[in-house]
Motif scaffolding. Sequence first.
Motif, PDB file in Angstrom:
ATOM      1  N   ASN A  70       0.657  -1.380  -0.014  1.00  0.00           N
ATOM      2  CA  ASN A  70      -0.154   0.004   0.024  1.00  0.00           C
ATOM      3  C   ASN A  70       0.868   1.215   0.140  1.00  0.00           C
ATOM      4  OD1 ASN A  70      -1.868  -2.030   1.788  1.00  0.00           O
ATOM      5  ND2 ASN A  70      -3.167  -0.847   0.412  1.00  0.00           N
ATOM      6  N   ALA A  71       2.047   1.302   0.543  1.00  0.00           N
ATOM      7  CA  ALA A  71       2.935   2.394   0.568  1.00  0.00           C
ATOM      8  C   ALA A  71       3.714   2.562  -0.609  1.00  0.00           C
ATOM      9  CB  ALA A  71       3.903   2.083   1.854  1.00  0.00           C
ATOM     10  N   ILE A  72       3.791   1.440  -1.441  1.00  0.00           N
ATOM     11  CA  ILE A  72       4.449   1.638  -2.916  1.00  0.00           C
ATOM     12  C   ILE A  72       3.273   1.971  -3.858  1.00  0.00           C
ATOM     13  CG2 ILE A  72       5.238   0.117  -4.814  1.00  0.00           C
ATOM     14  CD1 ILE A  72       6.446  -1.723  -2.533  1.00  0.00           C
ATOM     15  N   TYR A  73       1.940   1.649  -3.512  1.00  0.00           N
ATOM     16  CA  TYR A  73       0.907   1.812  -4.602  1.00  0.00           C
ATOM     17  C   TYR A  73      -0.433   1.910  -3.851  1.00  0.00           C
ATOM     18  CZ  TYR A  73      -1.620   0.831  -8.968  1.00  0.00           C
ATOM     19  OH  TYR A  73      -2.400   1.034  -9.812  1.00  0.00           O
ATOM     20  N   ALA A  75      -3.125   2.314  -4.442  1.00  0.00           N
ATOM     21  CA  ALA A  75      -4.451   1.856  -5.093  1.00  0.00           C
ATOM     22  C   ALA A  75      -4.559   0.361  -4.829  1.00  0.00           C
ATOM     23  CB  ALA A  75      -4.696   2.094  -6.671  1.00  0.00           C
ATOM     24  N   TYR A  76      -3.244  -0.225  -4.515  1.00  0.00           N
ATOM     25  CA  TYR A  76      -3.443  -1.790  -4.241  1.00  0.00           C
ATOM     26  C   TYR A  76      -4.551  -2.178  -3.359  1.00  0.00           C
ATOM     27  CZ  TYR A  76      -1.597  -6.299  -2.850  1.00  0.00           C
ATOM     28  OH  TYR A  76      -1.303  -7.634  -2.675  1.00  0.00           O
ATOM     29  N   LYS A  77      -5.443  -3.132  -3.896  1.00  0.00           N
ATOM     30  CA  LYS A  77      -6.452  -3.892  -3.195  1.00  0.00           C
ATOM     31  C   LYS A  77      -7.531  -2.662  -2.705  1.00  0.00           C
ATOM     32  CE  LYS A  77      -4.444  -8.043  -1.708  1.00  0.00           C
ATOM     33  NZ  LYS A  77      -4.432  -9.242  -0.636  1.00  0.00           N
ATOM     34  N   ALA A  78      -7.516  -1.517  -3.457  1.00  0.00           N
ATOM     35  CA  ALA A  78      -8.554  -0.666  -2.979  1.00  0.00           C
ATOM     36  C   ALA A  78      -9.966  -0.793  -3.783  1.00  0.00           C
ATOM     37  CB  ALA A  78      -7.941   0.964  -3.494  1.00  0.00           C
ATOM     38  N   ASN A  79      -9.899  -1.807  -4.523  1.00  0.00           N
ATOM     39  CA  ASN A  79     -11.248  -2.060  -4.950  1.00  0.00           C
ATOM     40  C   ASN A  79     -11.926  -3.336  -4.098  1.00  0.00           C
ATOM     41  OD1 ASN A  79      -9.206  -4.125  -5.291  1.00  0.00           O
ATOM     42  ND2 ASN A  79     -10.214  -5.000  -7.261  1.00  0.00           N
ATOM     43  N   ARG A  80     -11.267  -3.717  -3.058  1.00  0.00           N
ATOM     44  CA  ARG A  80     -11.903  -4.587  -2.005  1.00  0.00           C
ATOM     45  C   ARG A  80     -12.461  -3.746  -0.845  1.00  0.00           C
ATOM     46  NH1 ARG A  80      -8.198  -9.674  -0.960  1.00  0.00           N
ATOM     47  NH2 ARG A  80      -7.220  -9.955  -2.989  1.00  0.00           N
ATOM     48  N   ASP A 187      -6.368  -7.967  -6.902  1.00  0.00           N
ATOM     49  CA  ASP A 187      -5.659  -7.156  -6.092  1.00  0.00           C
ATOM     50  C   ASP A 187      -5.482  -5.645  -6.827  1.00  0.00           C
ATOM     51  OD1 ASP A 187      -4.875  -9.101  -4.618  1.00  0.00           O
ATOM     52  OD2 ASP A 187      -3.143  -9.645  -5.330  1.00  0.00           O
ATOM     53  N   ASN A 188      -6.534  -5.312  -7.852  1.00  0.00           N
ATOM     54  CA  ASN A 188      -6.475  -3.973  -8.332  1.00  0.00           C
ATOM     55  C   ASN A 188      -5.107  -3.619  -9.207  1.00  0.00           C
ATOM     56  OD1 ASN A 188      -8.043  -1.801  -9.011  1.00  0.00           O
ATOM     57  ND2 ASN A 188      -7.377  -0.369  -7.276  1.00  0.00           N
ATOM     58  N   ILE A 189      -4.507  -4.370  -9.636  1.00  0.00           N
ATOM     59  CA  ILE A 189      -3.033  -4.306 -10.296  1.00  0.00           C
ATOM     60  C   ILE A 189      -3.650  -4.216 -11.869  1.00  0.00           C
ATOM     61  CG2 ILE A 189      -0.697  -5.100 -10.883  1.00  0.00           C
ATOM     62  CD1 ILE A 189      -0.874  -6.546  -8.210  1.00  0.00           C
ATOM     63  N   ARG A 247       6.849  -5.476  -8.131  1.00  0.00           N
ATOM     64  CA  ARG A 247       7.156  -5.477  -6.897  1.00  0.00           C
ATOM     65  C   ARG A 247       5.836  -5.667  -6.067  1.00  0.00           C
ATOM     66  NH1 ARG A 247       9.168   0.567  -5.728  1.00  0.00           N
ATOM     67  NH2 ARG A 247       9.728  -0.238  -3.758  1.00  0.00           N
ATOM     68  N   LEU A 248       4.570  -5.670  -6.651  1.00  0.00           N
ATOM     69  CA  LEU A 248       3.246  -5.898  -5.911  1.00  0.00           C
ATOM     70  C   LEU A 248       2.983  -7.262  -5.942  1.00  0.00           C
ATOM     71  CD1 LEU A 248       1.247  -2.870  -7.042  1.00  0.00           C
ATOM     72  CD2 LEU A 248       2.645  -2.805  -4.915  1.00  0.00           C
TER      73      LEU A 248
END
Length: 296
Positions: A70-73, A75-80, A187-189, A247-248
Amino acid sequence: MSPSAVHLVDGSLYVFRAWHSMPDEFTDADGHPVNAVHGFTRFLCELLERVKPEHIAVAFDASLTTSFRNAIYPAYKANRELPPPDLERQFVLCREIAEALGIPVLIDHSFEADDLIGSSLWSLRGHGFRSVIVSADKDFGQLLGDDDEQWDYARGLRWGPAGVHEKLGVHPHQVADYLALCGDAVDNIPGVPGIGAKTAAALLSHFGSLDALLERVEEVPFLRLRGAASCAAKLREHGELALLYRRLTRIALDAPVPPHADACLRQAGDSARIDELCGRLRFGPLTRTRLRALVD
């Protein structure tokens, strides 16, 4: 002689499955829903009865929002959606059940269950163990060595490294690159626009890795690949993002797990704690009998 096996269980997946599949008529002594706990406990009992593992661990996710990813990206898993409070509470109870059965529990606020499983597998491989990852999650394919297996318990399917290639068209060491290219909606990638699963697999089959693909992107238009020129343009434009996505998608192997060989050794269960949990969770006589038999 085959190396000793350690079973590494994707606990969060089986809690969610129980939450979605078990009727909501199960409540504890205080009237709170415990359907996920009932389903997860049945799964865990069946696994222990069937396998009788000496070495086992169950990994849980602590949070959907505090992973290093989440610190890197952001939006990671922001769809959940975040788990509702009733389910959060049941996650804690599922961990209590596992601990009372003498099963080591892995959990961390910065690393996900996948990372804890990957780091345990990596550490235990150095001690001569082979791993059986109990999960249906395709991401785990990247961890499988020659002696390892993944086990989709609900479907009764097991596969090793060759099975990863059959399913995805790439080898285990290419899975993170593959997911970085074609994306992972769960994972919203997003992946690289215009590159789907088949194209990602074809590119990795030819170039071997994401790094080699980006270094030799000028060769892409000459491949026998539908839309090859457009694909090359997208890779030039989104290459840095693809490296970020990797990286994700790459499972961490440096999560804080105990480094010793007995880290996943199943301990003696706690019969008093099991009795207390059985009463509090209002388990039926069959589940109580199974649990008590597993700690005696």
